[in-house]
Design a protein around this motif. Structure first.
Motif, PDB file in Angstrom:
ATOM      1  N   ASN A 124       0.971  -1.333   0.129  1.00 56.39           N
ATOM      2  CA  ASN A 124      -0.010  -0.024  -0.112  1.00 56.39           C
ATOM      3  C   ASN A 124       0.948   1.305   0.252  1.00 56.39           C
ATOM      4  O   ASN A 124       2.200   1.167  -0.101  1.00 56.39           O
ATOM      5  CB  ASN A 124      -1.111   0.073   1.108  1.00 56.39           C
ATOM      6  CG  ASN A 124      -0.257   0.097   2.569  1.00 56.39           C
ATOM      7  OD1 ASN A 124       0.972   0.295   2.723  1.00 56.39           O
ATOM      8  ND2 ASN A 124      -1.134  -0.264   3.608  1.00 56.39           N
ATOM      9  N   GLN A 126       1.732   3.123   2.288  1.00 57.94           N
ATOM     10  CA  GLN A 126       2.496   3.139   3.420  1.00 57.94           C
ATOM     11  C   GLN A 126       3.751   1.903   3.215  1.00 57.94           C
ATOM     12  O   GLN A 126       4.710   1.848   3.940  1.00 57.94           O
ATOM     13  CB  GLN A 126       2.182   3.168   4.635  1.00 57.94           C
ATOM     14  CG  GLN A 126       1.368   4.437   4.879  1.00 57.94           C
ATOM     15  CD  GLN A 126       0.866   4.768   6.316  1.00 57.94           C
ATOM     16  OE1 GLN A 126       0.391   3.387   7.010  1.00 57.94           O
ATOM     17  NE2 GLN A 126       1.147   5.920   6.687  1.00 57.94           N
ATOM     18  N   GLN A 128       3.397  -1.404   3.221  1.00 59.54           N
ATOM     19  CA  GLN A 128       2.865  -2.560   3.927  1.00 59.54           C
ATOM     20  C   GLN A 128       2.258  -3.376   2.962  1.00 59.54           C
ATOM     21  O   GLN A 128       1.437  -3.243   1.855  1.00 59.54           O
ATOM     22  CB  GLN A 128       1.997  -2.104   4.815  1.00 59.54           C
ATOM     23  CG  GLN A 128       2.701  -1.206   5.977  1.00 59.54           C
ATOM     24  CD  GLN A 128       1.718  -0.860   7.033  1.00 59.54           C
ATOM     25  OE1 GLN A 128       0.655  -0.006   6.693  1.00 59.54           O
ATOM     26  NE2 GLN A 128       1.750  -1.190   8.209  1.00 59.54           N
ATOM     27  N   THR A 154      12.861   2.275   2.085  1.00 54.54           N
ATOM     28  CA  THR A 154      12.134   2.550   2.759  1.00 54.54           C
ATOM     29  C   THR A 154      12.362   2.393   4.348  1.00 54.54           C
ATOM     30  O   THR A 154      11.892   3.176   5.204  1.00 54.54           O
ATOM     31  CB  THR A 154      10.813   2.568   2.521  1.00 54.54           C
ATOM     32  OG1 THR A 154      10.387   1.010   2.605  1.00 54.54           O
ATOM     33  CG2 THR A 154      10.399   3.027   0.949  1.00 54.54           C
ATOM     34  N   VAL A 156      10.712   0.122   5.673  1.00 58.44           N
ATOM     35  CA  VAL A 156       9.488  -0.623   6.098  1.00 58.44           C
ATOM     36  C   VAL A 156       9.865  -2.131   6.679  1.00 58.44           C
ATOM     37  O   VAL A 156      10.331  -2.673   5.798  1.00 58.44           O
ATOM     38  CB  VAL A 156       8.322  -0.531   5.208  1.00 58.44           C
ATOM     39  CG1 VAL A 156       7.073  -1.332   5.309  1.00 58.44           C
ATOM     40  CG2 VAL A 156       7.873   0.885   4.899  1.00 58.44           C
ATOM     41  N   GLY A 287       6.796   5.586   3.400  1.00 53.69           N
ATOM     42  CA  GLY A 287       6.822   4.743   4.105  1.00 53.69           C
ATOM     43  C   GLY A 287       6.068   4.675   5.229  1.00 53.69           C
ATOM     44  O   GLY A 287       5.483   5.680   5.610  1.00 53.69           O
ATOM     45  N   HIS A 288       6.075   3.755   6.206  1.00 53.37           N
ATOM     46  CA  HIS A 288       5.231   3.664   7.332  1.00 53.37           C
ATOM     47  C   HIS A 288       5.872   4.281   8.539  1.00 53.37           C
ATOM     48  O   HIS A 288       7.072   4.188   8.754  1.00 53.37           O
ATOM     49  CB  HIS A 288       4.865   2.268   7.997  1.00 53.37           C
ATOM     50  CG  HIS A 288       3.749   1.978   8.989  1.00 53.37           C
ATOM     51  ND1 HIS A 288       3.955   2.153  10.102  1.00 53.37           N
ATOM     52  CD2 HIS A 288       2.620   1.950   8.630  1.00 53.37           C
ATOM     53  CE1 HIS A 288       2.760   1.984  10.896  1.00 53.37           C
ATOM     54  NE2 HIS A 288       2.062   1.919  10.025  1.00 53.37           N
ATOM     55  N   THR A 290       6.105   3.965  11.803  1.00 48.59           N
ATOM     56  CA  THR A 290       6.575   3.114  12.967  1.00 48.59           C
ATOM     57  C   THR A 290       6.860   1.845  12.615  1.00 48.59           C
ATOM     58  O   THR A 290       7.941   1.261  13.061  1.00 48.59           O
ATOM     59  CB  THR A 290       5.716   3.013  14.047  1.00 48.59           C
ATOM     60  OG1 THR A 290       4.259   2.409  13.550  1.00 48.59           O
ATOM     61  CG2 THR A 290       5.222   4.300  14.821  1.00 48.59           C
ATOM     62  N   GLN A 291       6.255   1.044  11.577  1.00 49.59           N
ATOM     63  CA  GLN A 291       6.719  -0.331  11.100  1.00 49.59           C
ATOM     64  C   GLN A 291       7.814  -0.176  10.346  1.00 49.59           C
ATOM     65  O   GLN A 291       8.035  -0.253   9.170  1.00 49.59           O
ATOM     66  CB  GLN A 291       5.658  -0.899  10.483  1.00 49.59           C
ATOM     67  CG  GLN A 291       4.257  -1.221  11.153  1.00 49.59           C
ATOM     68  CD  GLN A 291       4.506  -1.864  12.426  1.00 49.59           C
ATOM     69  OE1 GLN A 291       5.021  -3.101  12.226  1.00 49.59           O
ATOM     70  NE2 GLN A 291       4.232  -1.594  13.587  1.00 49.59           N
ATOM     71  N   ARG A 292       9.156   0.363  10.865  1.00 48.21           N
ATOM     72  CA  ARG A 292      10.200   0.685  10.213  1.00 48.21           C
ATOM     73  C   ARG A 292      11.424   0.584  10.842  1.00 48.21           C
ATOM     74  O   ARG A 292      11.798   0.612  11.934  1.00 48.21           O
ATOM     75  CB  ARG A 292      10.063   2.272   9.611  1.00 48.21           C
ATOM     76  CG  ARG A 292      10.792   2.775   8.670  1.00 48.21           C
ATOM     77  CD  ARG A 292      10.283   4.026   8.126  1.00 48.21           C
ATOM     78  NE  ARG A 292       9.812   5.053   9.152  1.00 48.21           N
ATOM     79  CZ  ARG A 292      10.351   6.382   9.258  1.00 48.21           C
ATOM     80  NH1 ARG A 292      11.202   6.754   8.448  1.00 48.21           N
ATOM     81  NH2 ARG A 292       9.909   7.247  10.206  1.00 48.21           N
TER      82      ARG A 292
END
Ligand SMILES: *Cc1c(COP(=O)(O)O)cnc(C)c1O
Length: 401
Positions: A124, A126, A128, A154, A156, A287-288, A290-292
Protein backbone atom coordinates in the motif's frame (compact mmCIF):
# COMPACT_ATOMS: atom_id res chain seq x y z
CA UNK A 1 40.46 9.98 -3.32
CA UNK A 2 37.84 11.58 -1.12
CA UNK A 3 38.16 10.22 2.39
CA UNK A 4 36.13 12.24 4.79
CA UNK A 5 32.44 12.49 4.17
CA UNK A 6 29.18 12.49 6.03
CA UNK A 7 28.12 8.98 5.24
CA UNK A 8 24.34 8.63 5.35
CA UNK A 9 24.17 5.74 2.88
CA UNK A 10 24.54 2.86 5.33
CA UNK A 11 21.84 0.74 3.69
CA UNK A 12 24.16 0.55 0.66
CA UNK A 13 27.21 -0.44 2.69
CA UNK A 14 28.88 0.32 6.01
CA UNK A 15 32.27 1.24 7.41
CA UNK A 16 34.25 -1.77 8.58
CA UNK A 17 34.64 -1.59 12.35
CA UNK A 18 38.30 -1.25 13.37
CA UNK A 19 37.93 -4.14 15.81
CA UNK A 20 36.74 -6.23 12.88
CA UNK A 21 39.78 -5.21 10.84
CA UNK A 22 42.02 -6.16 13.73
CA UNK A 23 40.36 -9.54 14.11
CA UNK A 24 40.73 -10.44 10.44
CA UNK A 25 44.26 -9.11 9.78
CA UNK A 26 46.19 -12.13 11.13
CA UNK A 27 44.29 -14.32 8.65
CA UNK A 28 45.63 -12.25 5.77
CA UNK A 29 49.19 -12.46 7.04
CA UNK A 30 50.24 -15.26 9.42
CA UNK A 31 47.35 -17.70 9.38
CA UNK A 32 46.87 -18.26 5.68
CA UNK A 33 46.31 -22.00 5.93
CA UNK A 34 43.43 -23.76 4.24
CA UNK A 35 41.01 -24.94 6.94
CA UNK A 36 40.27 -28.07 4.90
CA UNK A 37 43.93 -29.22 5.02
CA UNK A 38 45.06 -32.18 7.10
CA UNK A 39 47.98 -30.41 8.77
CA UNK A 40 47.87 -28.40 11.98
CA UNK A 41 48.71 -25.13 10.20
CA UNK A 42 45.49 -25.33 8.22
CA UNK A 43 43.47 -27.07 10.87
CA UNK A 44 43.95 -24.33 13.46
CA UNK A 45 42.18 -21.95 11.06
CA UNK A 46 39.19 -24.27 11.16
CA UNK A 47 38.81 -23.48 14.87
CA UNK A 48 38.50 -19.78 14.06
CA UNK A 49 35.81 -20.55 11.51
CA UNK A 50 33.86 -22.49 14.12
CA UNK A 51 34.17 -19.56 16.51
CA UNK A 52 32.82 -17.20 13.82
CA UNK A 53 29.98 -19.61 13.11
CA UNK A 54 29.08 -19.55 16.80
CA UNK A 55 29.13 -15.72 16.81
CA UNK A 56 26.91 -15.41 13.73
CA UNK A 57 24.49 -18.04 15.04
CA UNK A 58 24.23 -16.20 18.37
CA UNK A 59 23.24 -12.94 16.66
CA UNK A 60 20.10 -14.50 15.18
CA UNK A 61 19.40 -17.11 17.84
CA UNK A 62 20.33 -20.06 15.62
CA UNK A 63 22.39 -23.20 16.14
CA UNK A 64 25.93 -23.22 14.71
CA UNK A 65 25.07 -26.14 12.45
CA UNK A 66 22.39 -24.01 10.80
CA UNK A 67 24.83 -21.38 9.45
CA UNK A 68 26.33 -21.62 5.96
CA UNK A 69 28.94 -19.02 5.00
CA UNK A 70 28.37 -17.44 1.58
CA UNK A 71 30.11 -14.79 -0.50
CA UNK A 72 27.38 -12.16 -0.08
CA UNK A 73 23.71 -11.47 0.45
CA UNK A 74 22.99 -12.00 -3.21
CA UNK A 75 24.41 -15.54 -3.05
CA UNK A 76 22.37 -16.26 0.07
CA UNK A 77 19.16 -15.20 -1.66
CA UNK A 78 19.97 -17.12 -4.85
CA UNK A 79 20.91 -20.30 -3.01
CA UNK A 80 17.90 -20.25 -0.70
CA UNK A 81 15.46 -19.86 -3.59
CA UNK A 82 17.14 -22.56 -5.72
CA UNK A 83 17.42 -24.94 -2.78
CA UNK A 84 13.74 -24.59 -1.94
CA UNK A 85 12.77 -25.43 -5.52
CA UNK A 86 15.21 -28.35 -5.84
CA UNK A 87 13.89 -29.85 -2.61
CA UNK A 88 10.29 -29.79 -3.87
CA UNK A 89 10.49 -30.47 -7.62
CA UNK A 90 6.76 -31.12 -7.90
CA UNK A 91 5.82 -27.58 -6.79
CA UNK A 92 6.03 -24.79 -9.33
CA UNK A 93 4.79 -21.65 -7.59
CA UNK A 94 6.67 -18.92 -5.68
CA UNK A 95 5.33 -15.97 -3.72
CA UNK A 96 7.39 -12.82 -3.24
CA UNK A 97 6.71 -9.07 -3.18
CA UNK A 98 7.01 -6.22 -5.67
CA UNK A 99 9.49 -4.43 -3.41
CA UNK A 100 12.23 -7.06 -2.98
CA UNK A 101 15.91 -6.45 -3.62
CA UNK A 102 17.06 -7.33 -7.18
CA UNK A 103 18.84 -10.37 -5.64
CA UNK A 104 15.39 -11.91 -5.17
CA UNK A 105 13.33 -10.10 -7.79
CA UNK A 106 15.57 -10.92 -10.73
CA UNK A 107 15.91 -14.57 -9.72
CA UNK A 108 12.12 -14.81 -9.66
CA UNK A 109 11.89 -13.13 -13.05
CA UNK A 110 14.30 -15.68 -14.48
CA UNK A 111 12.36 -18.55 -12.89
CA UNK A 112 9.25 -17.34 -14.72
CA UNK A 113 11.05 -18.12 -17.98
CA UNK A 114 11.80 -21.62 -16.66
CA UNK A 115 8.26 -22.76 -16.07
CA UNK A 116 7.62 -21.38 -12.60
CA UNK A 117 4.76 -19.04 -11.79
CA UNK A 118 5.49 -16.17 -9.44
CA UNK A 119 3.09 -14.02 -7.42
CA UNK A 120 4.45 -10.55 -6.68
CA UNK A 121 2.48 -9.26 -3.70
CA UNK A 122 1.56 -5.58 -3.78
CA UNK A 123 2.11 -2.97 -1.06
CA UNK A 124 0.00 0.00 0.00
CA UNK A 125 0.93 3.69 0.04
CA UNK A 126 2.86 3.16 3.28
CA UNK A 127 4.76 0.19 1.84
CA UNK A 128 2.88 -2.49 3.79
CA UNK A 129 1.73 -5.91 2.62
CA UNK A 130 -1.87 -7.14 2.69
CA UNK A 131 -1.85 -10.49 4.53
CA UNK A 132 -5.20 -11.39 2.94
CA UNK A 133 -3.56 -11.11 -0.47
CA UNK A 134 -0.83 -13.48 0.75
CA UNK A 135 -3.42 -15.90 2.10
CA UNK A 136 -5.33 -15.85 -1.19
CA UNK A 137 -2.15 -16.53 -3.18
CA UNK A 138 -0.97 -19.57 -1.19
CA UNK A 139 -1.81 -22.97 -2.70
CA UNK A 140 -0.58 -26.54 -2.32
CA UNK A 141 1.59 -25.82 -5.36
CA UNK A 142 3.50 -23.02 -3.57
CA UNK A 143 7.06 -24.21 -3.01
CA UNK A 144 8.40 -21.04 -1.46
CA UNK A 145 7.45 -17.74 0.08
CA UNK A 146 10.44 -15.38 -0.12
CA UNK A 147 9.90 -12.00 1.52
CA UNK A 148 12.32 -9.43 2.91
CA UNK A 149 12.43 -8.61 6.61
CA UNK A 150 12.95 -4.88 6.08
CA UNK A 151 13.03 -2.84 2.91
CA UNK A 152 16.38 -1.35 1.96
CA UNK A 153 14.88 1.80 0.40
CA UNK A 154 12.17 2.78 2.88
CA UNK A 155 13.09 0.74 5.94
CA UNK A 156 9.53 -0.61 6.14
CA UNK A 157 9.47 -3.81 8.24
CA UNK A 158 7.18 -6.68 7.27
CA UNK A 159 5.31 -8.88 9.81
CA UNK A 160 7.63 -11.83 9.28
CA UNK A 161 6.15 -14.25 11.81
CA UNK A 162 2.59 -13.73 10.58
CA UNK A 163 3.76 -14.37 7.03
CA UNK A 164 5.62 -17.46 8.22
CA UNK A 165 2.58 -18.90 10.01
CA UNK A 166 0.43 -18.59 6.90
CA UNK A 167 3.16 -20.11 4.71
CA UNK A 168 3.50 -23.10 7.05
CA UNK A 169 -0.25 -23.72 7.00
CA UNK A 170 0.06 -24.29 3.25
CA UNK A 171 3.24 -26.36 3.45
CA UNK A 172 5.42 -23.76 1.74
CA UNK A 173 9.03 -23.09 2.73
CA UNK A 174 9.71 -19.58 4.02
CA UNK A 175 12.86 -17.65 3.11
CA UNK A 176 13.60 -14.18 4.46
CA UNK A 177 16.07 -11.69 3.01
CA UNK A 178 17.09 -10.12 6.32
CA UNK A 179 20.14 -8.28 4.98
CA UNK A 180 18.78 -4.93 6.23
CA UNK A 181 17.28 -6.24 9.45
CA UNK A 182 20.08 -8.27 11.05
CA UNK A 183 21.84 -6.11 13.62
CA UNK A 184 19.00 -3.57 13.61
CA UNK A 185 16.17 -5.78 14.90
CA UNK A 186 16.77 -8.50 17.45
CA UNK A 187 15.66 -11.92 16.22
CA UNK A 188 15.56 -15.47 17.47
CA UNK A 189 15.36 -18.31 14.98
CA UNK A 190 14.57 -20.81 17.75
CA UNK A 191 11.09 -19.34 18.19
CA UNK A 192 10.64 -18.28 14.57
CA UNK A 193 8.69 -19.61 11.58
CA UNK A 194 11.55 -18.73 9.22
CA UNK A 195 13.13 -21.69 7.37
CA UNK A 196 15.97 -19.83 5.67
CA UNK A 197 17.40 -16.37 6.30
CA UNK A 198 19.98 -14.34 4.40
CA UNK A 199 22.44 -11.88 5.91
CA UNK A 200 25.38 -9.94 4.51
CA UNK A 201 28.60 -8.75 6.15
CA UNK A 202 29.07 -5.37 4.54
CA UNK A 203 25.69 -4.15 5.78
CA UNK A 204 26.79 -4.70 9.38
CA UNK A 205 30.32 -3.29 9.58
CA UNK A 206 32.14 -6.35 8.19
CA UNK A 207 33.88 -6.20 4.79
CA UNK A 208 32.26 -6.75 1.41
CA UNK A 209 32.24 -10.26 -0.03
CA UNK A 210 31.09 -12.28 2.96
CA UNK A 211 27.63 -13.33 4.09
CA UNK A 212 25.73 -16.17 5.66
CA UNK A 213 22.62 -18.19 5.05
CA UNK A 214 20.68 -19.66 7.96
CA UNK A 215 18.99 -22.97 7.10
CA UNK A 216 16.75 -24.43 9.79
CA UNK A 217 17.75 -27.94 10.86
CA UNK A 218 15.55 -30.44 9.06
CA UNK A 219 14.94 -28.23 6.01
CA UNK A 220 16.17 -30.10 2.96
CA UNK A 221 18.98 -28.14 1.36
CA UNK A 222 20.82 -28.61 -1.94
CA UNK A 223 24.01 -26.64 -2.63
CA UNK A 224 23.91 -23.77 -5.10
CA UNK A 225 27.70 -23.56 -5.44
CA UNK A 226 28.69 -27.14 -6.17
CA UNK A 227 32.25 -28.24 -5.44
CA UNK A 228 34.14 -29.61 -2.45
CA UNK A 229 32.77 -30.71 0.89
CA UNK A 230 33.15 -27.33 2.59
CA UNK A 231 30.26 -26.23 4.79
CA UNK A 232 29.32 -29.91 5.17
CA UNK A 233 28.70 -30.22 1.46
CA UNK A 234 26.26 -27.32 1.42
CA UNK A 235 28.52 -24.73 -0.20
CA UNK A 236 31.61 -25.61 -2.22
CA UNK A 237 34.66 -23.35 -2.45
CA UNK A 238 37.63 -22.68 -0.18
CA UNK A 239 36.54 -20.69 2.84
CA UNK A 240 37.03 -16.91 2.78
CA UNK A 241 38.79 -17.17 6.12
CA UNK A 242 39.52 -13.46 6.81
CA UNK A 243 35.97 -12.59 5.73
CA UNK A 244 34.41 -15.27 7.92
CA UNK A 245 36.45 -14.23 10.96
CA UNK A 246 35.43 -10.63 10.25
CA UNK A 247 31.75 -11.52 9.98
CA UNK A 248 31.95 -13.37 13.28
CA UNK A 249 33.52 -10.39 15.03
CA UNK A 250 31.03 -7.99 13.42
CA UNK A 251 28.15 -10.20 14.60
CA UNK A 252 29.52 -10.16 18.15
CA UNK A 253 29.79 -6.37 18.06
CA UNK A 254 26.27 -5.99 16.62
CA UNK A 255 24.90 -8.01 19.52
CA UNK A 256 26.78 -5.84 21.96
CA UNK A 257 25.64 -2.58 20.35
CA UNK A 258 22.17 -3.49 19.10
CA UNK A 259 20.00 -1.86 21.71
CA UNK A 260 22.06 1.21 22.45
CA UNK A 261 22.96 1.83 18.81
CA UNK A 262 19.45 1.50 17.49
CA UNK A 263 18.06 3.83 20.17
CA UNK A 264 20.68 6.42 19.26
CA UNK A 265 20.22 5.99 15.52
CA UNK A 266 16.46 6.29 15.87
CA UNK A 267 16.81 9.53 17.84
CA UNK A 268 19.14 11.01 15.20
CA UNK A 269 16.95 9.73 12.34
CA UNK A 270 13.81 11.18 13.91
CA UNK A 271 15.47 14.54 14.47
CA UNK A 272 16.71 14.66 10.88
CA UNK A 273 13.35 13.61 9.49
CA UNK A 274 11.18 15.83 11.64
CA UNK A 275 13.29 18.94 11.11
CA UNK A 276 13.46 18.43 7.34
CA UNK A 277 9.74 17.97 6.87
CA UNK A 278 8.85 20.88 9.11
CA UNK A 279 11.34 23.37 7.67
CA UNK A 280 11.07 22.46 3.97
CA UNK A 281 7.68 22.93 2.28
CA UNK A 282 6.15 20.27 0.03
CA UNK A 283 7.94 17.20 1.28
CA UNK A 284 6.83 14.03 3.00
CA UNK A 285 8.14 10.79 4.48
CA UNK A 286 7.78 7.70 2.30
CA UNK A 287 6.95 4.51 4.17
CA UNK A 288 5.25 3.61 7.42
CA UNK A 289 5.89 5.97 10.36
CA UNK A 290 6.48 3.21 12.95
CA UNK A 291 6.78 -0.19 11.20
CA UNK A 292 10.24 0.83 10.08
CA UNK A 293 13.95 0.32 10.69
CA UNK A 294 15.41 2.75 13.24
CA UNK A 295 18.13 4.00 10.90
CA UNK A 296 16.30 4.77 7.66
CA UNK A 297 14.30 7.69 6.35
CA UNK A 298 13.08 8.15 2.80
CA UNK A 299 11.75 11.62 2.03
CA UNK A 300 10.07 12.88 -1.12
CA UNK A 301 10.83 16.51 -2.07
CA UNK A 302 8.22 17.50 -4.62
CA UNK A 303 8.94 19.18 -7.96
CA UNK A 304 12.65 18.39 -8.10
CA UNK A 305 14.83 15.45 -9.11
CA UNK A 306 16.31 13.20 -6.44
CA UNK A 307 19.47 12.87 -8.52
CA UNK A 308 19.92 16.64 -8.53
CA UNK A 309 19.64 16.70 -4.74
CA UNK A 310 22.22 13.92 -4.48
CA UNK A 311 24.68 15.76 -6.71
CA UNK A 312 24.29 18.91 -4.63
CA UNK A 313 24.74 16.98 -1.38
CA UNK A 314 27.79 15.33 -2.90
CA UNK A 315 29.41 18.73 -3.36
CA UNK A 316 29.20 19.17 0.41
CA UNK A 317 30.65 15.69 0.96
CA UNK A 318 27.32 14.23 2.05
CA UNK A 319 26.48 10.72 0.83
CA UNK A 320 22.83 9.69 0.48
CA UNK A 321 20.88 7.69 -2.08
CA UNK A 322 17.88 8.12 -4.32
CA UNK A 323 17.09 4.42 -4.43
CA UNK A 324 16.55 4.69 -8.13
CA UNK A 325 18.77 2.81 -10.52
CA UNK A 326 20.32 4.93 -13.21
CA UNK A 327 20.29 2.49 -16.08
CA UNK A 328 21.64 3.22 -19.55
CA UNK A 329 21.02 6.94 -19.29
CA UNK A 330 17.32 6.70 -18.54
CA UNK A 331 16.30 7.68 -15.04
CA UNK A 332 13.94 4.98 -13.86
CA UNK A 333 12.19 5.80 -10.61
CA UNK A 334 12.57 3.29 -7.79
CA UNK A 335 10.50 0.11 -8.20
CA UNK A 336 9.79 0.21 -4.47
CA UNK A 337 8.32 3.71 -4.43
CA UNK A 338 6.44 2.96 -7.66
CA UNK A 339 4.91 -0.15 -6.13
CA UNK A 340 3.73 2.00 -3.21
CA UNK A 341 1.81 4.13 -5.72
CA UNK A 342 3.45 7.44 -4.81
CA UNK A 343 2.44 10.44 -6.91
CA UNK A 344 4.71 11.29 -9.82
CA UNK A 345 6.05 14.46 -8.24
CA UNK A 346 7.22 12.63 -5.08
CA UNK A 347 8.48 9.58 -6.95
CA UNK A 348 11.19 11.51 -8.75
CA UNK A 349 12.32 13.67 -5.83
CA UNK A 350 12.88 11.04 -3.18
CA UNK A 351 16.03 10.69 -1.13
CA UNK A 352 17.07 8.03 1.34
CA UNK A 353 19.21 8.83 4.36
CA UNK A 354 20.44 5.76 6.23
CA UNK A 355 22.38 6.10 9.47
CA UNK A 356 24.78 3.86 11.39
CA UNK A 357 26.25 3.70 14.87
CA UNK A 358 28.98 6.04 13.62
CA UNK A 359 26.54 8.85 12.72
CA UNK A 360 26.94 11.88 14.98
CA UNK A 361 24.72 14.79 16.06
CA UNK A 362 27.15 17.20 14.40
CA UNK A 363 26.72 15.40 11.06
CA UNK A 364 22.95 15.61 11.30
CA UNK A 365 23.26 19.34 12.14
CA UNK A 366 25.32 19.87 9.01
CA UNK A 367 22.80 18.11 6.77
CA UNK A 368 20.00 20.11 8.36
CA UNK A 369 21.89 23.34 7.70
CA UNK A 370 22.49 22.51 4.04
CA UNK A 371 19.32 20.78 2.82
CA UNK A 372 16.82 23.69 2.83
CA UNK A 373 19.12 25.78 0.61
CA UNK A 374 19.64 22.92 -1.84
CA UNK A 375 15.92 22.28 -2.21
CA UNK A 376 15.16 25.98 -2.58
CA UNK A 377 17.81 26.45 -5.27
CA UNK A 378 16.68 23.43 -7.26
CA UNK A 379 13.05 24.45 -7.03
CA UNK A 380 13.89 27.95 -8.22
CA UNK A 381 15.36 26.36 -11.35
CA UNK A 382 12.22 24.31 -11.92
CA UNK A 383 9.77 26.52 -13.85
CA UNK A 384 6.82 24.41 -12.73
CA UNK A 385 7.16 24.73 -9.01
CA UNK A 386 3.80 24.08 -7.27
CA UNK A 387 2.26 23.33 -10.64
CA UNK A 388 1.83 19.56 -10.85
CA UNK A 389 0.17 19.62 -14.24
CA UNK A 390 2.88 21.67 -15.90
CA UNK A 391 5.64 19.68 -14.24
CA UNK A 392 4.09 16.45 -15.38
CA UNK A 393 3.74 17.74 -18.90
CA UNK A 394 7.39 18.70 -18.98
CA UNK A 395 8.32 15.21 -17.84
CA UNK A 396 6.13 13.55 -20.42
CA UNK A 397 7.69 15.60 -23.19
CA UNK A 398 11.09 14.58 -21.91
CA UNK A 399 12.23 18.17 -21.37
CA UNK A 400 14.79 18.29 -18.61
CA UNK A 401 16.13 21.43 -17.06
C1 LIG B 1 22.45 -5.22 0.09
C2 LIG B 1 21.27 -6.10 0.01
C3 LIG B 1 21.35 -7.36 -0.61
C4 LIG B 1 22.60 -7.84 -1.31
O1 LIG B 1 23.65 -8.12 -0.46
P1 LIG B 1 25.14 -8.18 -1.08
O2 LIG B 1 25.98 -8.71 0.02
O3 LIG B 1 25.50 -6.79 -1.47
O4 LIG B 1 25.08 -9.10 -2.25
C5 LIG B 1 20.24 -8.15 -0.60
N1 LIG B 1 19.10 -7.76 -0.03
C6 LIG B 1 18.97 -6.57 0.59
C7 LIG B 1 17.68 -6.20 1.23
C8 LIG B 1 20.04 -5.69 0.61
O5 LIG B 1 19.92 -4.50 1.19
Amino acid sequence: MQKNCIFLDNNATTKVDLEVVEAMLPYLTDYYGNPSSMHTFGGQVGKSINEARRQVAALIGADESEIIFTSCGTEGDNSAIRAALLAQPEKRHIITTQVEHPAVLNVCKQLETQGYSVTYLSVNLQGQLDLDELEASLTGNTALVTIMYANNETGVVFPIEQIGLRSKEHGALFHVDAVQAVGKISMNMKTSTVDMLTLSGHKLHAPKGIGALYVRRGVRFRPFIIGGQQERGRRGGTHNVPGIVALGKAAELEMLHLEEATTREKRLRDRLERTLITTIPDCEVNGHPTQRLPNTTNIGFKYIEGEAILLSLNQYGICASSGSACTSGSLEPSHVLRAMGLPYTTLHGSIRFSLSRYTTDAEIDEVLAIMPGIVERLRALSPFRSDDAGWLKERELGVRS
